[in-house]
Structure formats: structure tokens, C-alpha cells
Write a protein that holds these residues in place. Structure first.
Motif, PDB file in Angstrom:
ATOM      1  N   ALA C 733       9.548  68.066  32.471  1.00 42.02           N
ATOM      2  CA  ALA C 733       9.483  68.328  31.040  1.00 42.02           C
ATOM      3  C   ALA C 733       8.616  69.537  30.769  1.00 42.02           C
ATOM      4  O   ALA C 733       8.920  70.354  29.905  1.00 42.02           O
ATOM      5  CB  ALA C 733       8.912  67.118  30.305  1.00 42.02           C
ATOM      6  N   HIS C 734       7.557  69.646  31.539  1.00 41.51           N
ATOM      7  CA  HIS C 734       6.698  70.822  31.363  1.00 41.51           C
ATOM      8  C   HIS C 734       7.408  72.095  31.821  1.00 41.51           C
ATOM      9  O   HIS C 734       7.296  73.146  31.195  1.00 41.51           O
ATOM     10  CB  HIS C 734       5.401  70.641  32.149  1.00 41.51           C
ATOM     11  CG  HIS C 734       4.765  71.929  32.529  1.00 41.51           C
ATOM     12  ND1 HIS C 734       4.192  72.739  31.587  1.00 41.51           N
ATOM     13  CD2 HIS C 734       4.666  72.557  33.722  1.00 41.51           C
ATOM     14  CE1 HIS C 734       3.746  73.828  32.192  1.00 41.51           C
ATOM     15  NE2 HIS C 734       4.012  73.742  33.479  1.00 41.51           N
ATOM     16  N   SER C 735       8.162  71.977  32.923  1.00 44.04           N
ATOM     17  CA  SER C 735       8.693  73.183  33.554  1.00 44.04           C
ATOM     18  C   SER C 735       9.951  73.713  32.885  1.00 44.04           C
ATOM     19  O   SER C 735      10.256  74.887  33.000  1.00 44.04           O
ATOM     20  CB  SER C 735       8.994  72.910  35.019  1.00 44.04           C
ATOM     21  OG  SER C 735       7.872  72.353  35.631  1.00 44.04           O
ATOM     22  N   SER C 736      10.723  72.852  32.262  1.00 43.20           N
ATOM     23  CA  SER C 736      11.969  73.357  31.683  1.00 43.20           C
ATOM     24  C   SER C 736      11.926  73.162  30.179  1.00 43.20           C
ATOM     25  O   SER C 736      11.615  72.091  29.693  1.00 43.20           O
ATOM     26  CB  SER C 736      13.153  72.594  32.261  1.00 43.20           C
ATOM     27  OG  SER C 736      13.009  71.228  32.003  1.00 43.20           O
ATOM     28  N   LYS C 737      12.210  74.211  29.469  1.00 41.19           N
ATOM     29  CA  LYS C 737      12.242  74.108  28.007  1.00 41.19           C
ATOM     30  C   LYS C 737      13.669  74.359  27.555  1.00 41.19           C
ATOM     31  O   LYS C 737      14.168  75.479  27.602  1.00 41.19           O
ATOM     32  CB  LYS C 737      11.318  75.158  27.380  1.00 41.19           C
ATOM     33  CG  LYS C 737       9.843  74.830  27.583  1.00 41.19           C
ATOM     34  CD  LYS C 737       9.300  73.970  26.464  1.00 41.19           C
ATOM     35  CE  LYS C 737       7.831  73.652  26.667  1.00 41.19           C
ATOM     36  NZ  LYS C 737       7.589  72.494  27.535  1.00 41.19           N
ATOM     37  N   ALA C 738      14.342  73.288  27.149  1.00 40.00           N
ATOM     38  CA  ALA C 738      15.728  73.426  26.744  1.00 40.00           C
ATOM     39  C   ALA C 738      15.828  74.068  25.370  1.00 40.00           C
ATOM     40  O   ALA C 738      16.760  74.811  25.072  1.00 40.00           O
ATOM     41  CB  ALA C 738      16.407  72.067  26.743  1.00 40.00           C
ATOM     42  N   PHE C 739      14.877  73.777  24.526  1.00 39.62           N
ATOM     43  CA  PHE C 739      14.914  74.317  23.169  1.00 39.62           C
ATOM     44  C   PHE C 739      13.583  74.983  22.857  1.00 39.62           C
ATOM     45  O   PHE C 739      12.579  74.694  23.473  1.00 39.62           O
ATOM     46  CB  PHE C 739      15.143  73.210  22.139  1.00 39.62           C
ATOM     47  CG  PHE C 739      16.354  72.395  22.414  1.00 39.62           C
ATOM     48  CD1 PHE C 739      17.607  72.858  22.055  1.00 39.62           C
ATOM     49  CD2 PHE C 739      16.255  71.162  23.047  1.00 39.62           C
ATOM     50  CE1 PHE C 739      18.727  72.117  22.317  1.00 39.62           C
ATOM     51  CE2 PHE C 739      17.371  70.413  23.307  1.00 39.62           C
ATOM     52  CZ  PHE C 739      18.621  70.893  22.947  1.00 39.62           C
ATOM     53  N   ASP C 740      13.606  75.830  21.844  1.00 38.18           N
ATOM     54  CA  ASP C 740      12.350  76.386  21.367  1.00 38.18           C
ATOM     55  C   ASP C 740      11.564  75.296  20.674  1.00 38.18           C
ATOM     56  O   ASP C 740      12.143  74.401  20.046  1.00 38.18           O
ATOM     57  CB  ASP C 740      12.625  77.511  20.359  1.00 38.18           C
ATOM     58  CG  ASP C 740      13.118  78.738  21.085  1.00 38.18           C
ATOM     59  OD1 ASP C 740      12.806  78.859  22.278  1.00 38.18           O
ATOM     60  OD2 ASP C 740      13.831  79.544  20.466  1.00 38.18           O
ATOM     61  N   SER C 741      10.280  75.386  20.752  1.00 42.31           N
ATOM     62  CA  SER C 741       9.453  74.401  20.065  1.00 42.31           C
ATOM     63  C   SER C 741       9.584  74.602  18.560  1.00 42.31           C
ATOM     64  O   SER C 741       9.747  75.725  18.080  1.00 42.31           O
ATOM     65  CB  SER C 741       8.003  74.572  20.486  1.00 42.31           C
ATOM     66  OG  SER C 741       7.178  73.850  19.624  1.00 42.31           O
ATOM     67  N   ILE C 742       9.535  73.481  17.824  1.00 41.01           N
ATOM     68  CA  ILE C 742       9.617  73.631  16.376  1.00 41.01           C
ATOM     69  C   ILE C 742       8.235  73.808  15.762  1.00 41.01           C
ATOM     70  O   ILE C 742       8.089  73.833  14.559  1.00 41.01           O
ATOM     71  CB  ILE C 742      10.311  72.426  15.711  1.00 41.01           C
ATOM     72  CG1 ILE C 742       9.647  71.124  16.125  1.00 41.01           C
ATOM     73  CG2 ILE C 742      11.775  72.405  16.025  1.00 41.01           C
ATOM     74  CD1 ILE C 742      10.125  69.949  15.323  1.00 41.01           C
ATOM     75  N   SER C 743       7.236  73.940  16.619  1.00 37.92           N
ATOM     76  CA  SER C 743       5.882  74.006  16.064  1.00 37.92           C
ATOM     77  C   SER C 743       5.717  75.231  15.169  1.00 37.92           C
ATOM     78  O   SER C 743       4.916  75.219  14.237  1.00 37.92           O
ATOM     79  CB  SER C 743       4.858  74.037  17.186  1.00 37.92           C
ATOM     80  OG  SER C 743       5.048  75.180  17.971  1.00 37.92           O
ATOM     81  N   GLN C 744       6.483  76.303  15.459  1.00 34.56           N
ATOM     82  CA  GLN C 744       6.360  77.512  14.653  1.00 34.56           C
ATOM     83  C   GLN C 744       6.595  77.226  13.175  1.00 34.56           C
ATOM     84  O   GLN C 744       5.924  77.764  12.302  1.00 34.56           O
ATOM     85  CB  GLN C 744       7.361  78.558  15.175  1.00 34.56           C
ATOM     86  CG  GLN C 744       6.988  79.986  14.838  1.00 34.56           C
ATOM     87  CD  GLN C 744       5.567  80.330  15.302  1.00 34.56           C
ATOM     88  OE1 GLN C 744       5.148  79.915  16.376  1.00 34.56           O
ATOM     89  NE2 GLN C 744       4.824  81.064  14.496  1.00 34.56           N
ATOM     90  N   TYR C 745       7.548  76.336  12.930  1.00 33.01           N
ATOM     91  CA  TYR C 745       7.847  75.967  11.542  1.00 33.01           C
ATOM     92  C   TYR C 745       6.609  75.415  10.843  1.00 33.01           C
ATOM     93  O   TYR C 745       6.291  75.800   9.723  1.00 33.01           O
ATOM     94  CB  TYR C 745       8.970  74.932  11.514  1.00 33.01           C
ATOM     95  CG  TYR C 745       9.230  74.350  10.147  1.00 33.01           C
ATOM     96  CD1 TYR C 745      10.046  75.024   9.235  1.00 33.01           C
ATOM     97  CD2 TYR C 745       8.656  73.149   9.754  1.00 33.01           C
ATOM     98  CE1 TYR C 745      10.274  74.518   7.989  1.00 33.01           C
ATOM     99  CE2 TYR C 745       8.878  72.626   8.500  1.00 33.01           C
ATOM    100  CZ  TYR C 745       9.690  73.311   7.612  1.00 33.01           C
ATOM    101  OH  TYR C 745       9.915  72.811   6.377  1.00 33.01           O
ATOM    102  N   TYR C 746       5.915  74.526  11.554  1.00 33.58           N
ATOM    103  CA  TYR C 746       4.741  73.913  10.932  1.00 33.58           C
ATOM    104  C   TYR C 746       3.640  74.931  10.732  1.00 33.58           C
ATOM    105  O   TYR C 746       2.946  74.936   9.719  1.00 33.58           O
ATOM    106  CB  TYR C 746       4.243  72.752  11.786  1.00 33.58           C
ATOM    107  CG  TYR C 746       5.238  71.632  11.862  1.00 33.58           C
ATOM    108  CD1 TYR C 746       5.583  70.920  10.719  1.00 33.58           C
ATOM    109  CD2 TYR C 746       5.859  71.302  13.056  1.00 33.58           C
ATOM    110  CE1 TYR C 746       6.509  69.909  10.770  1.00 33.58           C
ATOM    111  CE2 TYR C 746       6.785  70.290  13.115  1.00 33.58           C
ATOM    112  CZ  TYR C 746       7.105  69.588  11.965  1.00 33.58           C
ATOM    113  OH  TYR C 746       8.019  68.606  12.021  1.00 33.58           O
TER     114      TYR C 746
END
Lengths: 140, 113, 801
Positions: C733-746
Motif C-alpha cells: 500500500a505504501h509502495s504503489s499509489k493507484a490514485f492521487d491522494s485527495i488530501s489536496q482537496y482538503y
């Protein structure tokens, strides 16, 4: 088993208010600094637990004669009420509203409906923790 | 750090599982408590560690750590507290009524129909 | 929040106050507090009449969950208005009637009226919602309130059985209807009914069209008690009679008809719709009227008669839907069926409502509803007798009552079925008038049974529990109002014509769009038409069958009870319960360890297999945070702490170890830039340790002597497996990021949209406030659970001791 623990009792009298004040600060700071309803509520109940340890259930009941189940219910009402409030202004559920006011001396202040929601959280957390501890304590 | 944390999470999960599989109700409760710690750390690690400042806009930082896992964990901490308390009371009550905390002895045969 | 929304919600609001009103003023019958509400609502809806007749509709929208397209939009058009008037009008009469029917001393009136108001509001919601999800919600609420009302006398076994049966069947239908609505949503992208209707042409031909159609019809058929789902309605007669008059004849059972009428513009392009609706309708019409004759219970007869009349309306709607396929000039020939359906809907509410109330009066005054015990009541209860005559003759289709007019129009619609030039109607369409005629003979027959077996013949006071006399005036007012409507509409049918026109405009909007104006005129005399001969035939054959009843009723005994739908339902239900029991017992060993083993083994297998099959394990060593020495120390503390809990015997040590792990974790939160978490964890850990100490005080020592070596080995294998799998998942989970994090929205919106700076807190109270709301609800439930676990047992112990 009533033990006389003078140091603890005296210290509690002072510390209790510091913790409670701090919990209120934490609660209100929550929107900007670390804190909020959960932490505030937990800290307040922590203070009451301290009171419990220093004295006993009966004393605490005398000092705080609330039915904590009702505190929980009140909290839920606050939260659900704020959530539903948006509906009356033709907004979706849980829409919050905020504004800034500039009272004299104090400077900039912000007003949030989210605070009412968080008050609900605060009350629920205090109510739940105290209900649990009081019930277990009383069952002996 | 993430790799080290992943291994640590594995160790916590392992101990928690072992505790939950034992016969004593008490150990099961301790196990669930441990398991929730593991889950919280897992969530945090998945979001990436130390990627920026704490998620407070007052910090005026370039980058912030992901706030969403933190919000999820905060919710989870409080819920797991409620669950642990409930478990404890169930254990306490069943010990009072049945006089044991051994799960194998608690297997009631009635209510099977 | 508009007045219209308030009108829908008003019954719910009043329901909140009913229990306290009941408690505060026990001397006044609770029904009197209710009575003003339906009257006010009725006049409110009447005020819509002029604009509806002009062809205007009103739409009010209240945003609810706009992101999902779910909004509380209320729409008043002809169809909705007709039903609203029925709900509030009959509702007012039923409340008035119930005040005299239910004794305020013996009955739990507070519960009864809460349920009734719940139903009234829900039903208004069904017929006025323009949003399918909202409609579905109200639809299920009507099922629930019906369940509560049928089971109102819950000490009776039959009531509980009937309540459960109606619940199972209608909720099954409701769920399938929800499925149909979601399928429609997949095709159209909207939950709005009016928008869906506008897209009817594009939906037709979509591969999901047929499944959606069938699902929706299942909902309508179960609610409106169409064959073979009709079996719940006779058992629903266990409800108090005002309820039967209201829910199970005038309003709730017509929700299915409402749904069919409402969605006709969407589905009527398909021949399947026409055939299914008309076919099941006519089958129900026949079966209901045929079965009604064999019953001895007056309410049983009325239940089957309701089933058959619902079938009649349904079949008319089905055939009338075919009109959509014709250009506006020719369509008038076929829309007769729709106008007959609407007209009969109104008529049925009037005469069946009065008949139910009449039966209630007979039951109330004589103590029985069994026609074998009744007889000769004509001279004792003359007013009730008059009500029965008018209601039954109207139901039988005799002039000059309104039932005669709609029956004639019904025959017209059925005869014209053959003229429909497609869907094989040319050849098979002949079935409709024939079955319709046969069913009408039986309808005539049971109508006569209701009147003459109850009120004429030998008076048998010895079989009655109480001495019969005429009912009090208050009980008679409501049925008298209804039968006067029967007579007035019978004599001057065209007073309801404008309403019928506007209802037809909402059922067949495509014809209105083509410029057609509906202009219904109802005549008493059509000349010597086939319809007239059919009516005469019904009367002649009906009288003959009535005279020679004992000779032919033997055919009912030919049908063995074993093969009836009811026994199929009973056996099916018992079978499901037995099967579920056996299946459950096969894997439920009552040992928590076994269950946990299932869970953990499944976890290892499913996640491990996914990791291997999908080749999902990746290790990314480049993008990691650095390790400090004190972090390493913390890791070691947690690892040692958690492992050593396994080996300690004392409960105190295990609590302390768990606590130290918790505190170490909170230090980690502080290091990993999560101040909120660190604070929460610290306080929670303190409170939990206090809690553990409180509870552990009573518990025995941690006991691990009795565990065998094999037992331990098995556990160890499983736990190591879980640990390894979770570690691998954490790494991948740490090594592969399937999607961009949505944290930017927050990060971007915390200040802009929510006016806060602490993102975590803003997420909790604002962005994901729903989660928090439910979370505190869960907490409250846990607290109540703990409270009741301890307190309730203590009080019981005191009572016993």
C-alpha cells in the motif's frame, strides 16, 4: 472503602479546574489548532475521572448531579439538529455556515454552526464516558 | 520508516490475533485493543509518513501530511474505546453470571434451535 | 420548505404530540385531536383544484442530497391531487368513525393514532413525491405503518400472522421496486419522475428496460394485492375496521395503481407492459370475485372484493396505456379505459369505504361478522341497511349509483381491447370482455350476499353475543357521507369529469403534448349497446346463481387446500426458516474461536491469494521517510510490549503492557505530525486504563494453563499468517499509489469553504460530518448497552429476591 488521601484530594481541587479549563480551550481551539469536541470531551471526562479517584462516586454525584445518559441524548440532539438545520435554508443535510465578526477589543472572531455540531460531540463523549464509568462503578 | 512500520504492524497484528484466538475472554479483549492500535498505525502508514507539516493551516507550510487518514483514525480511536468498554462489561457480566471467563465453557447449547 | 412540504410532514409532526396529548387529556378521545388535521389538509388540497383543472402543475423542491440527485421534490398534478384528496378526505371520515368505533377506555389509542398519522403522512409522500428515492422511502413507510396497524391487537395470533404476511410480501415488492428505480436511474441518470417521463423514448429499447419494468411491476402488484400476491390482503383484515376501510380498501392498496398510472408514460411503449398490467389485472379481477363468494366472514368477502376491484382498475390502466400508440385523433377511442379506471377509482373509494364502515357497525353492534349467524337485521338497523344497499348495489353495478356508470365504461374499455391493432390484441383481446363479464357476475353475486344474508332472512338472536341495535349517530355519519357521494356521483357524474380529465392528462402526457384535450362526458343512457346487454346478462345470471347457490357452491370444495397459494406461502416460509436453521447450525458451533478462525483464515486466504494472483506485491524503498534513533526505540518498545502480553499470566501486567503500547503509539502520532491523534490517544489511554482496572477488579486471573500444545501451535500458525499478510499489504500500500491522494482537496478548501485551519477537525465536523454523526450515535448506543447490561439485570435480581 473510604481512604483519606489528603495530598490527592487537595491537588485534585486545583488541577481539576485547570484540566477543565484546558478542555474548554481545546474544544474552542479545535477549528484552528489541535483540539475539538472529541479531545475536549475526553479531557473533561478525564478530569471527572480524576475526581472519582480522589473522592468517590457519591461525592461526584453530589457535585455533578446530571444524568449522563441525558447529556448523551442532548449531545446527539445538538449534532443531529445542526445537521438537519441546513434543510431549513434549502441547503443539503449537514451544510455548515460561518461568518466573521469584529467585536470591539477582542478583534476578529469567527462564528460557526460547526461549533454547535462539535458541542454535540463534546456532550456525547462526556456523557458516554461518564455513563460507562458510573455504571461500572456503581455495580459493585 | 514506512518499511519498519509495516513490519511493526505485522508484529502487532500477530500478537493481537494470537490473543484473540485464546480461550480466555480477558485475553480476547486485550487482543482487540491491540488490534485497533495496529489498524490505526496501518492507516497512518498507508497515508505516508512525515510528508510535511502537521495538517494545520496555521503552520504556513509548503506541504502538509494527509489529513484524511488522521480524521479516520480519530474516529476509530473513539469508537474502539466504546467497543472495548462494551466488551469489558460483557466479560464482567458473564463472569458474574457464569463464573468463568473461559470461552470454551461458555458455549451454551440452548438457543440452538 | 414550502407549504406543500409542510402539508406532507404535518401528520408526522402531529404524531409526535399524540402520546402526550393522550396522556394529558385522557378524558377526551384522542381522535378528536386528529380530526382537524385531515380536514385542513383536504381543504388545502381542494384549493389546488382550479389550477389543476386549468392544466397547471405545482412543483416545490427541497434539497436533500443533491449530490446523489435525491431531493424532496413535491409535485401536485391531477393524479397526485386525486390521491391526496382521497387520502385526506377518507382519512377525515375514518378518524371520525374510529372515534366511535374504538373505545377510549379499552384501546391503546395513543399507539393507534400515531400509526394512523404515520400512514397518512407516508401516503401523502408517496403520491406527491417527484423523486423516486423519496417515493420509495414513503412507500416502505406505508408498509411499516400498515404492519403496525394490522398487528394493532397484537395479543391475537391471527393479527400477528397477518401483519407479518403483509410486511413480507409488500416489503419484498418494495425492494424490487427500488431495484427497478435504480435500473431506471442507470438508464436516465435522474431519479426525478417527471424527467424520466420526458426521456421515455430513449429508455425504450435499452437492454435494462425489461428488467426495470418487471421490477417496478412487482412492487405495484404486491402493494395492490394483484394475483398471486393478493394473499396478504384477506389476512390484513385482522386490523381494526377503520384501518381496513382506510388502508386496505381506499388508499394504501391503491398505491400500486398509483405507481402504474404514474409510470405508464415511461413504460407503455412496450407491449409487455400492456399485457402484464392488463393480464394480471383481469386475472385478479376474476379470481378475487370468484373467491369472495365462498367466504362467510363479511370482512373476508370485502377483502376479496377489494382485490377484484383493484384488478379491475389495473386491467383498465393496462389496456388504456395502449392509447399512447395512436395519434391523438384516434386515441380517444382507447382512452375510455383510462377514464373508466380513474372514475372507478373514485367510486370504489366511496362505496367500498361505506361498506367497510357498515360491516364495522354490524360487527360492533352484534359481535360477529359471520353471515351464517347474521340475518334479519333490516328492521333492527334500518340506517345501516340503507347504507349497505346503496354501497352494494353500486358495487354490483346497478343503476342509478356511480358503480353502474363506471361498470358500463369498464365494459366499453374491455370490448375495445380487440380493436387495438397490435401486441396480438386482435386475436387474444376477446379474452378481456369475456372474463370481465364472468367476473362481474360474481361481483353481483357477492354484493347480493352482503346485503341479503346480513339484513334479510331469519333473525337469529340466540347466535349473537350481544343484543343488536342501531349504531350511535357518530358512527353513522361517515358512511352516510360516503353513500350520499355514491348517489350524487351516480346522478350527476359529470361533476367529477374535470378532475378525471386532469388525472388523465398526467397519465397520458404524450397525448396532451400532441394537442389532445381530454373531455370526458359520462352518460347514463348509451342506447342499446353491447354494454347494456352485458349488464342485463350479469343481473339475470347473477340472480339465478344466487337462487341456486347451494347447488353449485360445491365447486369450491373441489379445490384442495393443499394447493392453494396460502399454503404455498405458509410452507415456503416454514421451509425457508427450517433451511436457514439447518444451514446456520452447520457452521455455527457456538465457539467464538471457531468464528474468529473463519475470519482470520478467510483474511489470509483472500488477501494472500489476491497479492499473489494480481502480482500486487511491490516494494518501493526509494520513497521512504528516514528513521531516527528514538523512533527505533519506540518501535522496539511496542514490539516487545505487544509480544510479551502473550506470555504474561497476571491481568495487571497485561493491562500495563497494553497501556504502554498505547502510550507509545500516541508518541508515534506526535512524531508523525498528528497532534490531534496524539492528544486523543493519550487521554483515551488514560481513561481506558482506569476502565480496565475497574472492570478487571472482578475478573479472574489470566489463565493459560489449560491450553494444549496443539491448540497453541494452530493459533501460532494463524497469527503469524495474519501478521505476514498485513505486513505485506502495508508495504504494497505504501509502495504503489493507484490514485492521487485527495488530501489536496482538503488542504485547499479547509479555509475557503469551511473557514477553519485544523484540517482534521474540519474534516470531522464538516466535510465528513455524517461519519461523526453516526460515530457519536454508535458511542451513545454502546453506553446504553453497557448501562442496560448492568442495571437491568440488577433490578431483575431484586424483583426475584
Amino acid at each position: 472503602m473510604k481512604t483519606n488521601n489528603v495530598i490527592l484530594e487537595t491537588a485534585t481541587k486545583v488541577i481539576l479546574f485547570i484540566i477543565l479549563l484546558f478542555s474548554v480551550y481545546m474544544f474552542f481551539a479545535g477549528h484552528y489548532e489541535p483540539g475539538g469536541g472529541f479531545i475536549g470531551g475526553l479531557m473533561a471526562s478525564g478530569a471527572i475521572v480524576l475526581l472519582l479517584i480522589a473522592y468517590d462516586l457519591k461525592t461526584v454525584r453530589k457535585i455533578l448531579p446530571f444524568d449522563f445518559k441525558k447529556v448523551t441524548a442532548l449531545g446527539l440532539l445538538f449534532a443531529a439538529g445542526t445537521a438537519a438545520g441546513g434543510l431549513f435554508f434549502d441547503k443539503p443535510l449537514l451544510t455548515h455556515w460561518f461568518t466573521y465578526v469584529y467585536p470591539p477589543i477582542l478583534g476578529k472572531m469567527s462564528l460557526h454552526t460547526a461549533v454547535i455540531f462539535d458541542t454535540g460531540v463534546f456532550l456525547v463523549v462526556v456523557g458516554v464516558t461518564m455513563t460507562i464509568i458510573q455504571t461500572i462503578g456503581e455495580s459493585e | 520508516m514506512e518499511i519498519l512500520m509495516s513490519l511493526l504492524i505485522g508484529v502487532i497484528f500477530m500478537s493481537a490475533t494470537y490473543l484473540m484466538l485464546s480461550k480466555s475472554l480477558l485475553r480476547i479483549i486485550v487482543g482487540t485493543g491491540l488490534l485497533s492500535h495496529g489498524v490505526h498505525l496501518l492507516l497512518l502508514t498507508m497515508g505516508g509518513l512525515k510528508r510535511g507539516a502537521a495538517p494545520l493551516l496555521g503552520q504556513q507550510a509548503e506541504a502538509y501530511t494527509d489529513p484524511l487518514p488522521q480524521a479516520l483514525i480519530l474516529t476509530a480511536i473513539v469508537i474502539s474505546f466504546g467497543i472495548t468498554a462494551l466488551f469489558l462489561v460483557v466479560a464482567y457480566r458473564s463472569y458474574q453470571e457464569l463464573g468463568t471467563d473461559n470461552m470454551e465453557l461458555m458455549r451454551g447449547k440452548e438457543g440452538n434451535e | 420548505m414550502s407549504l406543500l412540504h409542510l402539508a406532507i410532514i404535518a401528520p408526522f409532526i402531529l404524531a409526535i404530540f399524540v402520546p402526550s396529548l393522550h396522556k394529558a387529556l385522557p378524558k377526551i378521545h384522542t381522535g378528536w385531536f386528529l380530526l382537524p388535521l385531515p380536514i385542513v389538509l383536504f381543504s388545502y388540497f381542494l384549493s389546488f383544484l382550479p389550477q389543476i383543472i386549468r392544466g397547471e402543475t405545482t412543483m416545490e423542491t427541497l434539497n436533500w442530497i443533491p449530490s446523489l440527485g435525491i431531493n424532496f421534490s413535491a409535485r401536485v398534478d391531477g393524479l397526485g391531487l386525486l390521491f391526496s384528496l382521497l387520502i385526506t378526505g377518507i382519512g377525515a371520515l375514518v378518524v371520525l368513525y374510529s372515534i366511535y368505533y374504538l373505545s377510549k377506555e379499552k384501546e391503546k389509542l395513543n399507539q393507534f393514532y400515531v400509526y394512523l398519522l404515520l400512514f397518512m403522512g407516508a401516503m401523502l409522500g408517496v403520491v406527491l413525491s417527484d423523486n423516486m428515492v423519496v417515493l420509495y422511502g414513503f412507500w416502505e413507510l406505508t408498509s411499516f405503518s400498515s404492519f403496525l396497524l394490522i398487528g394493532y391487537w397484537n395479543h391475537r395470533e391471527r393479527s400477528r400472522y397477518g401483519a407479518q404476511k403483509s410486511m413480507l410480501i409488500t416489503v419484498f415488492g418494495g425492494l424490487s421496486m427500488l431495484g427497478g428505480m435504480i435500473l431506471l436511474y442507470l438508464m436516465t441518470g435522474t431519479f426525478s419522475i417527471s424527467e424520466t417521463i420526458a426521456m421515455a423514448a430513449t429508455i425504450y429499447g435499452h437492454e435494462l428496460f425489461i428488467p426495470a419494468l418487471i421490477c417496478i411491476l412487482l412492487g405495484a402488484f404486491t402493494k395492490s394485492a394483484q394475483f398471486p400476491f393478493h394473499i396478504w390482503l384477506p389476512d390484513a383484515m385482522e386490523a381494526p375496521t377503520p384501518v381496513s376501510a382506510y388502508l386496505h380498501s381506499a388508499t394504501m392498496v391503491k398505491a400500486g395503481i398509483y405507481l402504474v398510472a404514474r409510470l405508464t408514460p415511461v413504460f407503455a411503449l412496450s407491449g409487455l407492459w400492456v399485457w402484464l398490467v392488463a393480464g394480471f389485472g383481469i386475472l385478479t379481477l376474476f379470481w378475487g370475485s370468484f373467491s369472495a363468494v365462498k367466504h362467510n366472514d363479511l370482512k373476508g368477502i370485502l377483502a376479496y372484493s377489494t382485490i377484484s376491484q383493484l384488478g379491475l382498475i389495473m386491467s383498465l390502466l393496462g389496456l388504456g396505456a395502449a392509447a399512447i400508440h395512436y395519434p391523438a385523433v384516434e386515441a380517444g377511442f382507447y382512452t375510455v379505459a383510462v377514464s373508466a379506471a380513474v372514475f372507478h377509482l373514485i367510486n370504489h373509494a366511496t362505496f367500498k369505504g361505506s361498506l367497510f364502515m357498515m360491516v364495522g357497525i354490524v360487527d360492533h353492534e352484534t359481535g360477529t361478522r359471520d353471515i351464517r349467524k347474521l340475518g334479519g337485521l333490516m328492521s333492527i338497523m334500518p340506517i345501516t341497511f340503507t347504507i349497505a344497499v346503496i354501497g352494494s348495489f353500486s358495487m354490483a353495478g346497478l343503476p342509478p349509483f356511480n358503480g353502474f356508470l363506471s361498470k358500463e365504461m369498464f365494459f366499453t374499455g374491455m370490448i375495445r381491447a380487440q380493436e387495438i391493432g397490435f401486441f396480438n390484441m386482435e386475436t387474444l383481446g376477446l379474452i378481456f370482455p369475456i372474463v370481465a363479464w364472468v367476473a362481474s357476475v360474481f361481483t353481483f353475486l357477492y354484493s347480493m350476499i352482503i346485503v341479503f344474508k346480513t339484513f334479510t332472512g331469519k333473525y337469529q338472536p340466540e347466535k349473537l353475543e350481544v343484543k343488536p341495535h342501531e349504531a350511535p349517530l357518530g358512527m353513522l355519519i361517515s358512511p352516510i357521507i360516503l353513500v350520499s357521494l355514491v348517489v350524487v356521483i351516480g346522478l350527476f357524474p359529470n361533476i367529477v369529469a374535470p378532475l378525471i380529465n386532469s388525472v388523465m392528462a398526467s397519465i397520458l402526457p404524450s397525448l396532451v403534448a400532441e394537442g389532445m384535450k381530454f373531455d370526458v362526458h359520462i352518460y347514463h343512457w348509451h342506447g342499446f349497446t353491447p354494454e347494456l346487454f352485458m349488464t342485463i346478462g350479469v343481473i339475470v345470471v347473477g340472480i339465478l346463481l344466487y337462487k341456486f347457490m347451494p347447488r353449485w357452491t360445491g365447486i369450491y370444495n373441489r379445490m384442495p387446500e393443499k394447493f392453494s397459494l396460502n399454503s404455498a406461502y405458509d410452507n415456503g416460509l416454514a421451509g425457508i426458516q427450517k433451511g436457514a436453521n439447518r444451514f446456520t447450525n452447520a457452521y455455527m458451533t457456538n465457539s467464538i474461536r471457531t468464528y474468529l478462525l473463519y475470519i482470520f483464515t478467510f483474511l489470509i486466504l483472500s488477501l494472500g491469494t489476491t497479492l499473489i494472483v494480481k502480482n500486487a506485491f511491490v516494494l518501493d524503498t526509494a520513497n521512504v521517510a528516514n528513521i531516527h534513533a528514538f523512533e527505533l526505540v519506540l518501535v522496539i518498545i511496542i514490539a516487545i510490549g505487544s509480544v510479551s502480553i502473550l506470555f504474561v499470566k497476571s491481568r495487571m501486567t497485561s493491562i500495563i503492557l497494553l497501556g504502554s503500547v498505547g502510550y507509545a503509539v500516541s508518541l508515534f502520532y506526535a512524531i508523525f505530525r498528528a497532534p490531534d491523534l496524539a492528544l486523543t490517544q493519550l487521554v483515551i489511554e488514560t481513561v481506558s486504563v482506569a476502565l480496565f482496572l475497574l472492570a478487571f477488579y472482578h475478573l479472574p486471573k489470566v489463565n493459560k494453563n489449560e491450553e494444549h500444545m496443539r491448540f497453541k501451535m494452530g493459533n501460532a500458525v494463524i497469527s503469524i499468517g495474519v501478521g505476514v499478510v498485513v505486513s505485506l499489504i502495508a508495504l504494497s500500500a505504501h509502495s504503489s499509489k493507484a490514485f492521487d491522494s485527495i488530501s489536496q482537496y482538503y488542504i485547499e478548501n479547509t479555509y475557503k469553504k469551511a473557514g477553519g485551519e485544523n484540517m482534521v477537525n474540519v474534516i470531522l465536523v464538516d466535510f465528513r460530518g455524517f461519519d461523526t454523526l453516526f460515530e457519536i450515535a454508535v458511542l451513545a448506543i454502546a453506553a446504553l448497552g453497557i448501562f442496560s447490561l448492568i442495571k437491568l439485570r440488577l433490578t431483575r435480581g431484586k424483583e426475584q429476591g
